[in-house]
Design a protein around this motif. Sequence first.
Motif, PDB file in Angstrom:
ATOM      1  N   SER A 114       0.836  -1.214   0.000  1.00  0.00           N
ATOM      2  CA  SER A 114       0.000   0.000   0.000  1.00  0.00           C
ATOM      3  C   SER A 114       0.868   1.260   0.000  1.00  0.00           C
ATOM      4  N   LYS A 115       2.001   1.241   0.694  1.00  0.00           N
ATOM      5  CA  LYS A 115       2.914   2.392   0.664  1.00  0.00           C
ATOM      6  C   LYS A 115       3.446   2.612  -0.746  1.00  0.00           C
ATOM      7  N   GLN A 116       3.852   1.534  -1.409  1.00  0.00           N
ATOM      8  CA  GLN A 116       4.402   1.660  -2.756  1.00  0.00           C
ATOM      9  C   GLN A 116       3.349   2.136  -3.748  1.00  0.00           C
ATOM     10  N   LEU A 117       2.121   1.613  -3.639  1.00  0.00           N
ATOM     11  CA  LEU A 117       1.059   2.047  -4.550  1.00  0.00           C
ATOM     12  C   LEU A 117       0.678   3.504  -4.316  1.00  0.00           C
ATOM     13  N   ALA A 118       0.692   3.953  -3.061  1.00  0.00           N
ATOM     14  CA  ALA A 118       0.407   5.358  -2.767  1.00  0.00           C
ATOM     15  C   ALA A 118       1.483   6.251  -3.388  1.00  0.00           C
ATOM     16  N   MET A 119       2.734   5.816  -3.312  1.00  0.00           N
ATOM     17  CA  MET A 119       3.817   6.607  -3.900  1.00  0.00           C
ATOM     18  C   MET A 119       3.650   6.674  -5.426  1.00  0.00           C
ATOM     19  N   ILE A 120       3.332   5.552  -6.057  1.00  0.00           N
ATOM     20  CA  ILE A 120       3.148   5.533  -7.513  1.00  0.00           C
ATOM     21  C   ILE A 120       1.965   6.417  -7.904  1.00  0.00           C
ATOM     22  N   SER A 121       0.880   6.360  -7.133  1.00  0.00           N
ATOM     23  CA  SER A 121      -0.293   7.188  -7.423  1.00  0.00           C
ATOM     24  C   SER A 121       0.046   8.666  -7.330  1.00  0.00           C
ATOM     25  N   GLY A 122       0.814   9.028  -6.310  1.00  0.00           N
ATOM     26  CA  GLY A 122       1.236  10.430  -6.172  1.00  0.00           C
ATOM     27  C   GLY A 122       2.034  10.907  -7.374  1.00  0.00           C
ATOM     28  N   HIS A 123       2.928  10.054  -7.864  1.00  0.00           N
ATOM     29  CA  HIS A 123       3.736  10.435  -9.035  1.00  0.00           C
ATOM     30  C   HIS A 123       2.878  10.536 -10.293  1.00  0.00           C
ATOM     31  N   PHE A 124       1.902   9.641 -10.433  1.00  0.00           N
ATOM     32  CA  PHE A 124       1.013   9.742 -11.599  1.00  0.00           C
ATOM     33  C   PHE A 124       0.175  11.013 -11.549  1.00  0.00           C
ATOM     34  N   ASN A 125      -0.286  11.404 -10.357  1.00  0.00           N
ATOM     35  CA  ASN A 125      -1.080  12.625 -10.229  1.00  0.00           C
ATOM     36  C   ASN A 125      -0.250  13.853 -10.602  1.00  0.00           C
ATOM     37  N   LYS A 126       1.010  13.872 -10.197  1.00  0.00           N
ATOM     38  CA  LYS A 126       1.883  14.983 -10.587  1.00  0.00           C
ATOM     39  C   LYS A 126       2.027  15.020 -12.106  1.00  0.00           C
ATOM     40  N   GLY A 127       2.135  13.857 -12.711  1.00  0.00           N
ATOM     41  CA  GLY A 127       2.288  13.796 -14.170  1.00  0.00           C
ATOM     42  C   GLY A 127       1.062  14.295 -14.905  1.00  0.00           C
ATOM     43  N   THR A 128      -0.125  13.969 -14.401  1.00  0.00           N
ATOM     44  CA  THR A 128      -1.340  14.430 -15.079  1.00  0.00           C
ATOM     45  C   THR A 128      -1.526  15.930 -14.905  1.00  0.00           C
ATOM     46  N   GLN A 129      -1.079  16.486 -13.793  1.00  0.00           N
ATOM     47  CA  GLN A 129      -1.176  17.944 -13.613  1.00  0.00           C
ATOM     48  C   GLN A 129      -0.250  18.646 -14.599  1.00  0.00           C
ATOM     49  N   ALA A 130       0.898  18.031 -14.853  1.00  0.00           N
ATOM     50  CA  ALA A 130       1.863  18.660 -15.755  1.00  0.00           C
ATOM     51  C   ALA A 130       1.353  18.683 -17.181  1.00  0.00           C
ATOM     52  N   VAL A 131       0.498  17.739 -17.575  1.00  0.00           N
ATOM     53  CA  VAL A 131      -0.001  17.703 -18.952  1.00  0.00           C
ATOM     54  C   VAL A 131      -1.459  18.159 -19.022  1.00  0.00           C
ATOM     55  N   GLY A 132      -1.922  18.914 -18.040  1.00  0.00           N
ATOM     56  CA  GLY A 132      -3.289  19.419 -18.020  1.00  0.00           C
ATOM     57  C   GLY A 132      -3.583  20.381 -19.154  1.00  0.00           C
ATOM     58  N   TYR A 133      -2.576  21.017 -19.668  1.00  0.00           N
ATOM     59  CA  TYR A 133      -2.771  21.968 -20.759  1.00  0.00           C
ATOM     60  C   TYR A 133      -3.196  21.278 -22.050  1.00  0.00           C
ATOM     61  N   LEU A 134      -3.085  19.977 -22.110  1.00  0.00           N
ATOM     62  CA  LEU A 134      -3.463  19.263 -23.335  1.00  0.00           C
ATOM     63  C   LEU A 134      -4.960  19.363 -23.624  1.00  0.00           C
ATOM     64  N   SER A 135      -5.789  19.578 -22.587  1.00  0.00           N
ATOM     65  CA  SER A 135      -7.224  19.754 -22.843  1.00  0.00           C
ATOM     66  C   SER A 135      -7.468  21.025 -23.642  1.00  0.00           C
ATOM     67  N   GLU A 136      -6.682  22.052 -23.388  1.00  0.00           N
ATOM     68  CA  GLU A 136      -6.786  23.286 -24.159  1.00  0.00           C
ATOM     69  C   GLU A 136      -6.372  23.045 -25.611  1.00  0.00           C
ATOM     70  N   VAL A 137      -5.372  22.207 -25.786  1.00  0.00           N
ATOM     71  CA  VAL A 137      -4.933  21.875 -27.137  1.00  0.00           C
ATOM     72  C   VAL A 137      -6.055  21.142 -27.862  1.00  0.00           C
ATOM     73  N   ASP A 138      -6.765  20.251 -27.145  1.00  0.00           N
ATOM     74  CA  ASP A 138      -7.889  19.544 -27.760  1.00  0.00           C
ATOM     75  C   ASP A 138      -8.969  20.527 -28.233  1.00  0.00           C
ATOM     76  N   LYS A 139      -9.234  21.564 -27.440  1.00  0.00           N
ATOM     77  CA  LYS A 139     -10.212  22.579 -27.846  1.00  0.00           C
ATOM     78  C   LYS A 139      -9.760  23.279 -29.119  1.00  0.00           C
ATOM     79  N   GLY A 140      -8.463  23.566 -29.196  1.00  0.00           N
ATOM     80  CA  GLY A 140      -7.928  24.236 -30.384  1.00  0.00           C
ATOM     81  C   GLY A 140      -8.042  23.364 -31.619  1.00  0.00           C
ATOM     82  N   THR A 141      -7.805  22.095 -31.479  1.00  0.00           N
ATOM     83  CA  THR A 141      -7.925  21.201 -32.637  1.00  0.00           C
ATOM     84  C   THR A 141      -9.383  21.038 -33.061  1.00  0.00           C
ATOM     85  N   ALA A 142     -10.321  21.112 -32.100  1.00  0.00           N
ATOM     86  CA  ALA A 142     -11.748  21.063 -32.464  1.00  0.00           C
ATOM     87  C   ALA A 142     -12.114  22.284 -33.299  1.00  0.00           C
ATOM     88  N   ALA A 143     -11.572  23.451 -32.924  1.00  0.00           N
ATOM     89  CA  ALA A 143     -11.831  24.666 -33.695  1.00  0.00           C
ATOM     90  C   ALA A 143     -11.255  24.540 -35.100  1.00  0.00           C
TER      91      ALA A 143
END
Length: 163
Positions: A117-146
């Motif tokens: 459970s400690k190891q999975l919590a650590m991995i989850s924390g790192h994945f959450n940091k990664g998704t925050q870093a690529v959050g701007y991709l939703s804006e890119v999706d809006k631009g491609t829709a336009a």
Amino acid sequence: MVLANIEELLEKYENGETTLTEEQQLKDYFSQETVEPHLEMYKPMFNYFLVNKQEQFTKDVPLKTKRTFNYKWISVAAVAVLMLGFYINSGDVDPSLADCNELGTYCKPEEALNEVSKQLAMISGHFNKGTQAVGYLSEVDKGTAALGYLNEIENSTSIIFKK
């Protein structure tokens, strides 16, 4: 008389009992052109000493020696440290838990669950940091829709102008 003196000096020279002045007398005698025939064998030796005295050493003598590091001793020290570590580590094992520790597993299921459970919590924390870093991709999706709408407009204008 001179010949007897030279023979006497040669005998002292061979025994290592001559002084520097007596050796110089021998060198002077054997540097002459005429030497008694039975003493002719000593002439090259004393001529060599005269020639050798005139030689000079012309190379530079390094005053500081180069220090080289012997890397063999590092490997010997590393092996000694490893052997000491294995020896100390082998004495700390509880005999009842020997099978679990040798395999690198946990003997108690609660410990294993806590560690997973400690190891999975650590991995989850790192994945959450990664998704925050690529959050701007939703804006890119809006631009491609336009841009997709622009493609539709272009298709319709090309149909109009072709006809």
